[in-house]
Design an enzyme around this catalytic site. Structure first.
Site, PDB file in Angstrom:
ATOM      1  N   LYS A 113       0.835  -1.218   0.000  1.00  6.30           N
ATOM      2  CA  LYS A 113       0.000   0.000   0.000  1.00  6.30           C
ATOM      3  C   LYS A 113       0.865   1.263   0.000  1.00  6.30           C
ATOM      4  O   LYS A 113       0.666   2.186  -0.795  1.00  6.30           O
ATOM      5  CB  LYS A 113      -0.934   0.010   1.227  1.00  6.30           C
ATOM      6  CG  LYS A 113      -1.845  -1.204   1.324  1.00  6.30           C
ATOM      7  CD  LYS A 113      -2.746  -1.148   2.553  1.00  6.30           C
ATOM      8  CE  LYS A 113      -2.064  -1.248   3.897  1.00  6.30           C
ATOM      9  NZ  LYS A 113      -1.378  -2.534   4.168  1.00  6.30           N
ATOM     10  N   ARG A 115      -9.931   0.178   8.519  1.00  3.93           N
ATOM     11  CA  ARG A 115      -9.513  -1.209   8.705  1.00  3.93           C
ATOM     12  C   ARG A 115     -10.573  -2.048   9.389  1.00  3.93           C
ATOM     13  O   ARG A 115     -10.359  -3.237   9.617  1.00  3.93           O
ATOM     14  CB  ARG A 115      -8.283  -1.232   9.601  1.00  3.93           C
ATOM     15  CG  ARG A 115      -6.979  -1.452   8.881  1.00  3.93           C
ATOM     16  CD  ARG A 115      -5.941  -1.146   9.912  1.00  3.93           C
ATOM     17  NE  ARG A 115      -4.723  -1.837   9.779  1.00  3.93           N
ATOM     18  CZ  ARG A 115      -3.643  -1.287   9.220  1.00  3.93           C
ATOM     19  NH1 ARG A 115      -3.682  -0.124   8.659  1.00  3.93           N
ATOM     20  NH2 ARG A 115      -2.523  -1.946   9.233  1.00  3.93           N
ATOM     21  N   ARG A 123      11.668  -5.676   4.830  1.00  9.42           N
ATOM     22  CA  ARG A 123      11.435  -4.228   4.712  1.00  9.42           C
ATOM     23  C   ARG A 123      12.468  -3.423   5.513  1.00  9.42           C
ATOM     24  O   ARG A 123      12.831  -3.782   6.629  1.00  9.42           O
ATOM     25  CB  ARG A 123      10.046  -3.866   5.217  1.00  9.42           C
ATOM     26  CG  ARG A 123       9.855  -2.351   5.202  1.00  9.42           C
ATOM     27  CD  ARG A 123       8.483  -1.860   5.512  1.00  9.42           C
ATOM     28  NE  ARG A 123       7.715  -2.703   6.361  1.00  9.42           N
ATOM     29  CZ  ARG A 123       6.398  -2.770   6.319  1.00  9.42           C
ATOM     30  NH1 ARG A 123       5.730  -2.042   5.450  1.00  9.42           N
ATOM     31  NH2 ARG A 123       5.740  -3.548   7.139  1.00  9.42           N
ATOM     32  N   ARG A 149      11.397  -1.703  10.891  1.00  7.96           N
ATOM     33  CA  ARG A 149      10.266  -1.153  11.649  1.00  7.96           C
ATOM     34  C   ARG A 149      10.022  -2.012  12.883  1.00  7.96           C
ATOM     35  O   ARG A 149      10.105  -3.237  12.802  1.00  7.96           O
ATOM     36  CB  ARG A 149       9.024  -1.128  10.745  1.00  7.96           C
ATOM     37  CG  ARG A 149       8.214   0.124  10.921  1.00  7.96           C
ATOM     38  CD  ARG A 149       7.152   0.228   9.876  1.00  7.96           C
ATOM     39  NE  ARG A 149       5.995  -0.606  10.173  1.00  7.96           N
ATOM     40  CZ  ARG A 149       4.931  -0.703   9.399  1.00  7.96           C
ATOM     41  NH1 ARG A 149       4.887  -0.025   8.275  1.00  7.96           N
ATOM     42  NH2 ARG A 149       3.920  -1.481   9.738  1.00  7.96           N
ATOM     43  N   ARG A 174      -0.231  -9.318  13.089  1.00  5.82           N
ATOM     44  CA  ARG A 174      -0.834  -8.315  12.196  1.00  5.82           C
ATOM     45  C   ARG A 174      -1.576  -9.002  11.047  1.00  5.82           C
ATOM     46  O   ARG A 174      -2.647  -8.567  10.639  1.00  5.82           O
ATOM     47  CB  ARG A 174       0.250  -7.375  11.659  1.00  5.82           C
ATOM     48  CG  ARG A 174       0.693  -6.342  12.696  1.00  5.82           C
ATOM     49  CD  ARG A 174       2.033  -5.711  12.355  1.00  5.82           C
ATOM     50  NE  ARG A 174       2.091  -5.139  11.049  1.00  5.82           N
ATOM     51  CZ  ARG A 174       3.204  -5.045  10.312  1.00  5.82           C
ATOM     52  NH1 ARG A 174       4.353  -5.495  10.801  1.00  5.82           N
ATOM     53  NH2 ARG A 174       3.168  -4.504   9.128  1.00  5.82           N
TER      54      ARG A 174
HETATM   55  P1  AP5 Z   1       4.827  -1.669   1.899  1.00  3.20           P
HETATM   56  O1  AP5 Z   1       4.515  -0.776   0.750  1.00  3.20           O
HETATM   57  O2  AP5 Z   1       5.572  -1.096   3.047  1.00  3.20           O
HETATM   58  O3  AP5 Z   1       3.501  -2.423   2.378  1.00  3.20           O
HETATM   59  P2  AP5 Z   1       2.240  -1.894   3.172  1.00  3.20           P
HETATM   60  O4  AP5 Z   1       1.037  -2.543   2.570  1.00  3.20           O
HETATM   61  O5  AP5 Z   1       2.258  -0.408   3.235  1.00  3.20           O
HETATM   62  O6  AP5 Z   1       2.536  -2.618   4.534  1.00  3.20           O
HETATM   63  P3  AP5 Z   1       2.483  -2.190   6.053  1.00  3.20           P
HETATM   64  O7  AP5 Z   1       3.140  -3.324   6.771  1.00  3.20           O
HETATM   65  O8  AP5 Z   1       3.032  -0.817   6.262  1.00  3.20           O
HETATM   66  O9  AP5 Z   1       0.987  -2.209   6.321  1.00  3.20           O
HETATM   67  P4  AP5 Z   1       0.339  -2.357   7.668  1.00  3.20           P
HETATM   68  O10 AP5 Z   1      -1.047  -2.225   7.220  1.00  3.20           O
HETATM   69  O11 AP5 Z   1       0.648  -3.543   8.479  1.00  3.20           O
HETATM   70  O12 AP5 Z   1       1.036  -1.209   8.544  1.00  3.20           O
HETATM   71  P5  AP5 Z   1       0.539   0.223   8.991  1.00  3.20           P
HETATM   72  O13 AP5 Z   1       1.716   1.093   9.046  1.00  3.20           O
HETATM   73  O14 AP5 Z   1      -0.653   0.656   8.209  1.00  3.20           O
HETATM   74  O15 AP5 Z   1       5.634  -2.927   1.306  1.00  3.20           O
HETATM   75  C1  AP5 Z   1       6.128  -3.916   2.187  1.00  3.20           C
HETATM   76  C2  AP5 Z   1       7.541  -4.364   1.712  1.00  3.20           C
HETATM   77  O16 AP5 Z   1       7.437  -4.996   0.430  1.00  3.20           O
HETATM   78  C3  AP5 Z   1       8.522  -3.195   1.530  1.00  3.20           C
HETATM   79  O17 AP5 Z   1       9.788  -3.635   1.938  1.00  3.20           O
HETATM   80  C4  AP5 Z   1       8.499  -2.921   0.015  1.00  3.20           C
HETATM   81  O18 AP5 Z   1       9.733  -2.418  -0.404  1.00  3.20           O
HETATM   82  C5  AP5 Z   1       8.227  -4.326  -0.551  1.00  3.20           C
HETATM   83  N1  AP5 Z   1       7.409  -4.288  -1.764  1.00  3.20           N
HETATM   84  C6  AP5 Z   1       6.302  -3.535  -1.991  1.00  3.20           C
HETATM   85  N2  AP5 Z   1       5.787  -3.801  -3.200  1.00  3.20           N
HETATM   86  C7  AP5 Z   1       6.588  -4.768  -3.755  1.00  3.20           C
HETATM   87  C8  AP5 Z   1       6.582  -5.471  -5.008  1.00  3.20           C
HETATM   88  N3  AP5 Z   1       5.654  -5.262  -5.929  1.00  3.20           N
HETATM   89  N4  AP5 Z   1       7.520  -6.398  -5.224  1.00  3.20           N
HETATM   90  C9  AP5 Z   1       8.475  -6.640  -4.300  1.00  3.20           C
HETATM   91  N5  AP5 Z   1       8.551  -6.011  -3.107  1.00  3.20           N
HETATM   92  C10 AP5 Z   1       7.608  -5.079  -2.834  1.00  3.20           C
HETATM   93  O19 AP5 Z   1      -0.002  -0.069  10.476  1.00  3.20           O
HETATM   94  C11 AP5 Z   1       0.870  -0.353  11.543  1.00  3.20           C
HETATM   95  C12 AP5 Z   1       0.072  -0.475  12.822  1.00  3.20           C
HETATM   96  O20 AP5 Z   1      -0.601   0.767  13.117  1.00  3.20           O
HETATM   97  C13 AP5 Z   1      -1.051  -1.522  12.828  1.00  3.20           C
HETATM   98  O21 AP5 Z   1      -0.577  -2.807  13.159  1.00  3.20           O
HETATM   99  C14 AP5 Z   1      -1.988  -0.941  13.896  1.00  3.20           C
HETATM  100  O22 AP5 Z   1      -1.525  -1.204  15.191  1.00  3.20           O
HETATM  101  C15 AP5 Z   1      -1.903   0.553  13.649  1.00  3.20           C
HETATM  102  N6  AP5 Z   1      -2.910   1.040  12.696  1.00  3.20           N
HETATM  103  C16 AP5 Z   1      -2.670   1.608  11.474  1.00  3.20           C
HETATM  104  N7  AP5 Z   1      -3.805   1.951  10.870  1.00  3.20           N
HETATM  105  C17 AP5 Z   1      -4.808   1.579  11.708  1.00  3.20           C
HETATM  106  C18 AP5 Z   1      -6.217   1.652  11.634  1.00  3.20           C
HETATM  107  N8  AP5 Z   1      -6.862   2.152  10.580  1.00  3.20           N
HETATM  108  N9  AP5 Z   1      -6.933   1.176  12.685  1.00  3.20           N
HETATM  109  C19 AP5 Z   1      -6.329   0.680  13.773  1.00  3.20           C
HETATM  110  N10 AP5 Z   1      -5.000   0.564  13.899  1.00  3.20           N
HETATM  111  C20 AP5 Z   1      -4.229   1.019  12.879  1.00  3.20           C
END
Ligand code: AP5
Length: 214
Positions: A14, A90, A129, A162, A173
């Site tokens: 994302k 979410r 990552r 991270r 997660r």
């Molecule tokens: P990346 O682009 O970083 O993936 P992402 O989908 O953004 O993954 P996240 O792990 O950041 O999502 P998340 O939803 O768990 O975390 P968030 O920060 O929202 O890509 C991942 C890796 O793959 C990278 O290394 C990238 O380089 C590689 N990659 C990408 N595309 C690729 C491709 N095509 N080919 C090869 N490699 C590739 O949330 C963190 C925490 O915050 C949650 O656990 C929760 O506690 C809290 N939180 C956040 N939002 C909410 C909410 N709405 N409600 C409640 N709690 C929340």
């Protein structure tokens, strides 16, 4: 302002896709709920202090907490043609809160882009990552490596793992995504706004597939 939601499991890409869409089109704005929360934790705001323990365990923070942060930010936004919401909503409750915020802002929901990625690829992406705490750029040790190992191409900062990317928290997660976020797929499908995008393969192709949905 049109709102586009990026939906997908942890590690589905994302943030990577949103970053590239915004780099190619300055009328877009990317807001990541995870980045908002990590910033609040760093600054020790009341919301950040409350969120920190949930994030460490890989659980979702309370719906009202994150919905308020996003609503405050959206109320202040001026100018973007399209707002890319990454990681929010979410839960179905968050989606209902977002509906009210969208209405209050006079915006409209134009698409929900679901990045579809098999579980075994998600685990590998999370494990590899690396992020730059200074400028927020994201990398992967083998898939998207920086030019110099451990150093951010964009700003020269030292890359870090991270905190919630350790195997145990990452596993939780992924389980939380299945239990609490997957129901949103049906929720948005019923409204006719869900767009499924294959999230594997060359990044440029994924970005182009996502761009064509809105
Ligand atoms: P990346 O682009 O970083 O993936 P992402 O989908 O953004 O993954 P996240 O792990 O950041 O999502 P998340 O939803 O768990 O975390 P968030 O920060 O929202 O890509 C991942 C890796 O793959 C990278 O290394 C990238 O380089 C590689 N990659 C990408 N595309 C690729 C491709 N095509 N080919 C090869 N490699 C590739 O949330 C963190 C925490 O915050 C949650 O656990 C929760 O506690 C809290 N939180 C956040 N939002 C909410 C909410 N709405 N409600 C409640 N709690 C929340």
């Amino acid at each position: 302002m049109d709102v586009v939601i990026l939906l997908g499991a942890p590690g589905s890409g994302k943030g990577t896709v949103a970053g590239r869409l915004v780099a190619a089109d300055k009328t877009l704005r990317h807001v990541s709920s995870g980045d908002l929360l990590r910033d609040a934790v760093r600054r020790h705001t009341a919301a950040g202090d409350e969120a920190e323990a949930y994030m460490k365990r890989g659980e979702l923070v309370p719906d009202a907490l994150i919905a308020r942060l996003v609503a405050e930010l959206m109320a202040e936004l001026k100018g973007p043609r399209v707002l890319l919401l990454d990681g929010f909503p979410r839960t179905v409750a968050q989606a209902q809160m977002l509906d009210r915020t969208i209405e209050d802002c006079g915006a409209s929901l134009s698409a929900v882009v679901l990045l579809d990625v098999p579980d075994e690829i998600l685990v590998n992406r999370i494990a590899g990552r690396r992020i730059c705490p200074a400028c927020g750029a994201g990398y992967h040790v083998t898939n998207i490596p920086p030019r110099v190992d451990g150093i951010c191409d964009a700003c020269g900062g030292a890359l870090k793992v991270r905190k919630d990317d350790n195997p145990e928290t990452a596993k939780n997660r992924l389980a939380v995504y299945q239990a609490q976020t997957v129901p949103l797929i049906e929720f948005y499908e019923a409204r006719g706004v869900l767009r499924r995008v294959q999230g594997t393969g060359p990044i440029d192709e994924i970005v182009e597939r996502a761009r064509r949905t809105f």
